[in-house]
Design an enzyme around this catalytic site. Structure first.
Site, PDB file in Angstrom:
ATOM      1  N   SER A 127       0.927  -1.090  -0.234  1.00 22.34           N
ATOM      2  CA  SER A 127      -0.007   0.093  -0.065  1.00 22.34           C
ATOM      3  C   SER A 127       0.961   1.256  -0.112  1.00 22.34           C
ATOM      4  O   SER A 127       2.093   1.246   0.693  1.00 22.34           O
ATOM      5  CB  SER A 127      -0.951  -0.159   1.267  1.00 22.34           C
ATOM      6  OG  SER A 127      -1.228   1.367   1.591  1.00 22.34           O
ATOM      7  N   TYR A 151      -2.063  -0.328  10.281  1.00 24.32           N
ATOM      8  CA  TYR A 151      -2.446  -1.102   9.083  1.00 24.32           C
ATOM      9  C   TYR A 151      -1.280  -0.971   8.154  1.00 24.32           C
ATOM     10  O   TYR A 151      -0.708  -1.674   7.692  1.00 24.32           O
ATOM     11  CB  TYR A 151      -3.657  -0.321   8.223  1.00 24.32           C
ATOM     12  CG  TYR A 151      -3.714  -0.577   6.946  1.00 24.32           C
ATOM     13  CD1 TYR A 151      -4.011  -1.859   6.624  1.00 24.32           C
ATOM     14  CD2 TYR A 151      -3.284   0.207   6.009  1.00 24.32           C
ATOM     15  CE1 TYR A 151      -4.205  -2.241   5.315  1.00 24.32           C
ATOM     16  CE2 TYR A 151      -3.382  -0.124   4.514  1.00 24.32           C
ATOM     17  CZ  TYR A 151      -3.920  -1.383   4.180  1.00 24.32           C
ATOM     18  OH  TYR A 151      -3.907  -1.693   3.019  1.00 24.32           O
ATOM     19  N   LYS A 155       1.737  -3.672   6.624  1.00 28.41           N
ATOM     20  CA  LYS A 155       2.032  -3.976   5.386  1.00 28.41           C
ATOM     21  C   LYS A 155       3.587  -3.567   4.943  1.00 28.41           C
ATOM     22  O   LYS A 155       4.330  -4.451   4.551  1.00 28.41           O
ATOM     23  CB  LYS A 155       1.441  -2.730   4.439  1.00 28.41           C
ATOM     24  CG  LYS A 155      -0.093  -3.103   4.039  1.00 28.41           C
ATOM     25  CD  LYS A 155      -0.466  -4.106   3.456  1.00 28.41           C
ATOM     26  CE  LYS A 155      -2.030  -4.600   3.426  1.00 28.41           C
ATOM     27  NZ  LYS A 155      -2.188  -5.826   2.710  1.00 28.41           N
TER      28      LYS A 155
HETATM   29  P1  NAD Z   1     -11.354  -6.159   0.758  1.00 25.21           P
HETATM   30  O1  NAD Z   1     -11.672  -6.193   1.839  1.00 25.21           O
HETATM   31  O2  NAD Z   1     -12.401  -6.058  -0.198  1.00 25.21           O
HETATM   32  O3  NAD Z   1     -10.830  -7.932   0.270  1.00 25.21           O
HETATM   33  C1  NAD Z   1     -10.055  -8.606   0.988  1.00 25.21           C
HETATM   34  C2  NAD Z   1     -10.712  -9.757   1.336  1.00 25.21           C
HETATM   35  O4  NAD Z   1      -9.883 -10.697   1.998  1.00 25.21           O
HETATM   36  C3  NAD Z   1     -12.159 -10.066   1.376  1.00 25.21           C
HETATM   37  O5  NAD Z   1     -12.745 -10.730   0.576  1.00 25.21           O
HETATM   38  C4  NAD Z   1     -12.171 -10.698   2.808  1.00 25.21           C
HETATM   39  O6  NAD Z   1     -13.055 -11.283   3.093  1.00 25.21           O
HETATM   40  C5  NAD Z   1     -10.755 -11.324   2.742  1.00 25.21           C
HETATM   41  N1  NAD Z   1     -10.337 -11.628   4.085  1.00 25.21           N
HETATM   42  C6  NAD Z   1      -9.965 -10.726   5.044  1.00 25.21           C
HETATM   43  N2  NAD Z   1      -9.393 -11.357   6.113  1.00 25.21           N
HETATM   44  C7  NAD Z   1      -9.309 -12.789   5.756  1.00 25.21           C
HETATM   45  C8  NAD Z   1      -8.665 -13.950   6.201  1.00 25.21           C
HETATM   46  N3  NAD Z   1      -7.989 -13.781   7.716  1.00 25.21           N
HETATM   47  N4  NAD Z   1      -8.800 -14.930   5.988  1.00 25.21           N
HETATM   48  C9  NAD Z   1      -9.236 -15.081   4.513  1.00 25.21           C
HETATM   49  N5  NAD Z   1      -9.693 -14.015   3.811  1.00 25.21           N
HETATM   50  C10 NAD Z   1      -9.830 -12.691   4.656  1.00 25.21           C
HETATM   51  O7  NAD Z   1     -10.013  -5.453   0.344  1.00 25.21           O
HETATM   52  P2  NAD Z   1      -9.441  -4.777  -1.081  1.00 25.21           P
HETATM   53  O8  NAD Z   1      -9.876  -3.361  -1.224  1.00 25.21           O
HETATM   54  O9  NAD Z   1      -9.685  -5.993  -2.092  1.00 25.21           O
HETATM   55  O10 NAD Z   1      -7.842  -5.087  -0.688  1.00 25.21           O
HETATM   56  C11 NAD Z   1      -7.241  -6.068  -0.971  1.00 25.21           C
HETATM   57  C12 NAD Z   1      -5.764  -6.008  -0.487  1.00 25.21           C
HETATM   58  O11 NAD Z   1      -5.184  -4.804  -1.119  1.00 25.21           O
HETATM   59  C13 NAD Z   1      -5.862  -5.960   1.098  1.00 25.21           C
HETATM   60  O12 NAD Z   1      -4.479  -6.449   1.327  1.00 25.21           O
HETATM   61  C14 NAD Z   1      -5.336  -4.204   1.054  1.00 25.21           C
HETATM   62  O13 NAD Z   1      -4.801  -4.081   2.594  1.00 25.21           O
HETATM   63  C15 NAD Z   1      -4.746  -4.021   0.064  1.00 25.21           C
HETATM   64  N6  NAD Z   1      -4.747  -2.650  -0.301  1.00 25.21           N
HETATM   65  C16 NAD Z   1      -5.941  -2.039  -0.571  1.00 25.21           C
HETATM   66  C17 NAD Z   1      -6.199  -0.788  -0.876  1.00 25.21           C
HETATM   67  C18 NAD Z   1      -7.662  -0.270  -1.000  1.00 25.21           C
HETATM   68  O14 NAD Z   1      -7.663   1.152  -1.175  1.00 25.21           O
HETATM   69  N7  NAD Z   1      -8.709  -0.947  -1.339  1.00 25.21           N
HETATM   70  C19 NAD Z   1      -4.944   0.079  -1.013  1.00 25.21           C
HETATM   71  C20 NAD Z   1      -3.774  -0.519  -0.817  1.00 25.21           C
HETATM   72  C21 NAD Z   1      -3.635  -1.851  -0.730  1.00 25.21           C
HETATM   73  C1  WQD Z   2      -9.329   9.916   0.157  1.00 24.42           C
HETATM   74  C2  WQD Z   2      -9.071  11.651   0.526  1.00 24.42           C
HETATM   75  C3  WQD Z   2      -9.540  12.370   2.730  1.00 24.42           C
HETATM   76  C4  WQD Z   2     -13.499  10.418   3.012  1.00 24.42           C
HETATM   77  C5  WQD Z   2      -6.735   4.863   2.233  1.00 24.42           C
HETATM   78  C6  WQD Z   2      -6.055   4.334   3.229  1.00 24.42           C
HETATM   79  C7  WQD Z   2      -4.697   3.692   2.151  1.00 24.42           C
HETATM   80  C8  WQD Z   2      -5.155   2.893   1.136  1.00 24.42           C
HETATM   81  C9  WQD Z   2      -6.305   3.716   0.308  1.00 24.42           C
HETATM   82  C10 WQD Z   2      -5.098   0.420   1.732  1.00 24.42           C
HETATM   83  C11 WQD Z   2      -8.461  11.901   1.523  1.00 24.42           C
HETATM   84  C12 WQD Z   2     -10.592  12.660   1.839  1.00 24.42           C
HETATM   85  C13 WQD Z   2     -12.187  10.967   2.617  1.00 24.42           C
HETATM   86  C14 WQD Z   2     -14.397  11.359   3.481  1.00 24.42           C
HETATM   87  C15 WQD Z   2     -12.870  13.194   2.740  1.00 24.42           C
HETATM   88  N1  WQD Z   2      -5.655   1.705   1.613  1.00 24.42           N
HETATM   89  N2  WQD Z   2     -12.038  12.117   2.510  1.00 24.42           N
HETATM   90  N3  WQD Z   2     -14.239  12.822   3.175  1.00 24.42           N
HETATM   91  O1  WQD Z   2      -7.231   7.693   3.215  1.00 24.42           O
HETATM   92  O2  WQD Z   2      -6.247   8.343   0.999  1.00 24.42           O
HETATM   93  O3  WQD Z   2      -6.058   6.154   1.770  1.00 24.42           O
HETATM   94  O4  WQD Z   2      -7.186   3.902   1.270  1.00 24.42           O
HETATM   95  O5  WQD Z   2      -3.986   0.376   1.873  1.00 24.42           O
HETATM   96  O6  WQD Z   2      -3.667   2.887   3.195  1.00 24.42           O
HETATM   97  O7  WQD Z   2      -5.179   4.913   3.879  1.00 24.42           O
HETATM   98  O8  WQD Z   2      -8.228   7.364   1.162  1.00 24.42           O
HETATM   99  O9  WQD Z   2     -10.775   7.471   0.146  1.00 24.42           O
HETATM  100  O10 WQD Z   2     -10.233   7.509   3.079  1.00 24.42           O
HETATM  101  O11 WQD Z   2      -9.608   9.319   1.424  1.00 24.42           O
HETATM  102  O12 WQD Z   2     -12.700  14.220   2.529  1.00 24.42           O
HETATM  103  O13 WQD Z   2     -15.613  11.008   3.698  1.00 24.42           O
HETATM  104  O14 WQD Z   2     -10.419  11.706   0.564  1.00 24.42           O
HETATM  105  O15 WQD Z   2      -9.242  13.264   3.695  1.00 24.42           O
HETATM  106  O16 WQD Z   2      -7.885  13.329   1.406  1.00 24.42           O
HETATM  107  P1  WQD Z   2      -6.933   7.356   2.014  1.00 24.42           P
HETATM  108  P2  WQD Z   2      -9.689   7.904   1.394  1.00 24.42           P
END
Ligand code: NAD
Ligand code: WQD
Length: 340
Positions: A127, A151, A155
């Site tokens: 992330s 979190y 990572k």
């Molecule tokens: P998500 O929550 O939609 O998907 C995660 C999936 O993993 C879900 O289906 C959940 O049921 C499953 N899961 C959670 N814990 C589990 C466990 N202990 N055993 C088996 N399954 C489990 O999230 P996402 O947005 O698809 O994110 C996927 C990955 O990408 C995550 O590792 C997240 O940290 C990373 N990531 C997400 C974002 C984002 O903004 N969505 C950004 C950067 C990194």
């Molecule tokens: C985006 C922008 C908020 C909600 C998160 C995790 C990051 C990654 C992606 C997993 C920011 C603003 C948000 C609201 C707002 N995930 N905002 N009102 O915080 O950039 O990233 O998701 O790895 O680790 O931290 O994403 O969508 O929450 O926010 O003004 O109700 O929108 O301040 O500038 P963020 P977000």
């Protein structure tokens, strides 16, 4: 010969879109997911879009070593994509140990099972949050890392563990992909983001406002050192992220050891720019008011995507308008997500 890929967290937001891309590329796909944050319905839809079935779905916790052994014993897995994790930053501050347990413990259990079964290719979901409060943007993979919440620490810790392991297990190949802000949905309207409860992220919040489930947006601060004062992020279409994973698997044997890549577009958008783009895509007004900054938020996170472009020729192809259009399309077709 077709590749068999195990996708942990394959029913989730990014995992489900990635399963579609893998099936379309001819892979056999095996999913392990405990559905703690997803619906089995997503996997039905994956098969529908791809026109091919998922080979097997194992409903299990990724920390469950017995379950992992059974998965590796019953399929000839060539590579693993590890999405399964908890991802809510705010929750991670409240229950950090659960995050260390699931995100770090899940990764070590998985890698240990892979090792025991002779599987050596891993794509790990990292992330942009590992960069913390960036002092200079755009961020390259060499930018300093400084996680600011549990979190992000999970990572960062997983990356450290995997990089360390690669030094001691020469056959291991790990690609850590640092996603910026994945958003949007599948253009079919069948797959999208379906958060439980109040969305943590801005895009599902916007789509829920437009569909009438929420009154308005709180813009978290307009006093950041950015042109309009609101936070800037690198929103990347989830299908681009999914294609990035398919490309990663195609290149995982290029080099042994661990490699880290940003998956971002290189283009930032402020909260107010995103609101305007979403209003245009949906044709609906988004009422908003500016409130205090959200604790832990940073001013600007934008990727430098040059490394992945140079290595694999991969680049994000979809823009902010497509992200908004597809997210809105999914929400309209599924006003209450997969439960609709
Ligand atoms: P998500 O929550 O939609 O998907 C995660 C999936 O993993 C879900 O289906 C959940 O049921 C499953 N899961 C959670 N814990 C589990 C466990 N202990 N055993 C088996 N399954 C489990 O999230 P996402 O947005 O698809 O994110 C996927 C990955 O990408 C995550 O590792 C997240 O940290 C990373 N990531 C997400 C974002 C984002 O903004 N969505 C950004 C950067 C990194
Ligand atoms: C985006 C922008 C908020 C909600 C998160 C995790 C990051 C990654 C992606 C997993 C920011 C603003 C948000 C609201 C707002 N995930 N905002 N009102 O915080 O950039 O990233 O998701 O790895 O680790 O931290 O994403 O969508 O929450 O926010 O003004 O109700 O929108 O301040 O500038 P963020 P977000």
């Amino acid at each position: 010969m077709a590749r068999t890929t195990l996708v942990t967290g394959g029913a989730g937001f990014i995992g489900s879109h990635t399963c579609v891309e893998l099936l379309r590329a001819g892979d056999e796909v095996v999913v392990l997911d405990d559905h703690s944050n997803s619906s089995p319905e997503a996997l039905e839809r994956v098969a529908k879009i791809a026109g091919r079935p998922i080979a097997a779905v194992h409903v299990a916790d990724v920390r469950d070593r017995k379950a992992l052994d059974a998965v590796f014993a019953s399929h000839p897995i060539d590579a693993v994509i590890h999405f399964a994790a908890k991802k809510a930053v705010g929750e991670s501050v409240r229950i950090p140990l659960a995050y260390y347990d699931i995100n770090v413990g899940g990764t070590t259990a998985l890698v240990s099972a892979m090792h025991a079964h002779g599987v050596h290719r891993l794509v790990f979901s990292s992330s942009c949050s590992v960069y913390g409060d960036a002092t200079t943007v755009p961020l390259t993979e060499e930018s300093p890392t400084a996680p600011t919440n549990p979190y992000a620490t999970t990572k960062w810790t997983c990356e450290r563990i995997l990089s360390d392991l690669c030094r001691h297990v020469p056959e291991l190949r790990v690609l850590a992909l640092r996603y910026f802000n994945p958003a949007g949905a599948h253009p079919t309207g069948l797959l999208g983001e379906d958060p439980r409860g109040v969305p943590n992220n801005i895009m599902p919040f916007l789509t829920q406002i437009a569909v009438g489930r929420r009154d308005g947006l709180s813009v978290f601060g307009d006093d950041y050192p950015t042109p309009d004062g609101t936070g800037i992020r690198d929103y990347i279409h989830v299908v681009d992220v999914a294609e990035g994973h398919r490309t990663a698997l195609d290149h995982i044997d290029d080099e042994p050891g661990m490699r880290v890549f940003n998956l971002g577009t290189g283009r930032g958008a402020s909260v107010l720019e995103l609101v305007r783009a979403f209003e245009k895509a949906s044709g609906r007004p988004v009422p908003y008011r500016v409130t205090a900054r959200r604790p832990g938020d940073v001013a600007e996170l934008v990727a430098d995507p040059a490394k992945v472009m140079a290595a694999w020729g991969w680049t994000a192809r979809r823009d902010l308008a497509a992200i908004c259009r597809d997210a809105w399309n999914f929400q309209q077709h599924n006003p209450y997500g997969y439960a609709s």
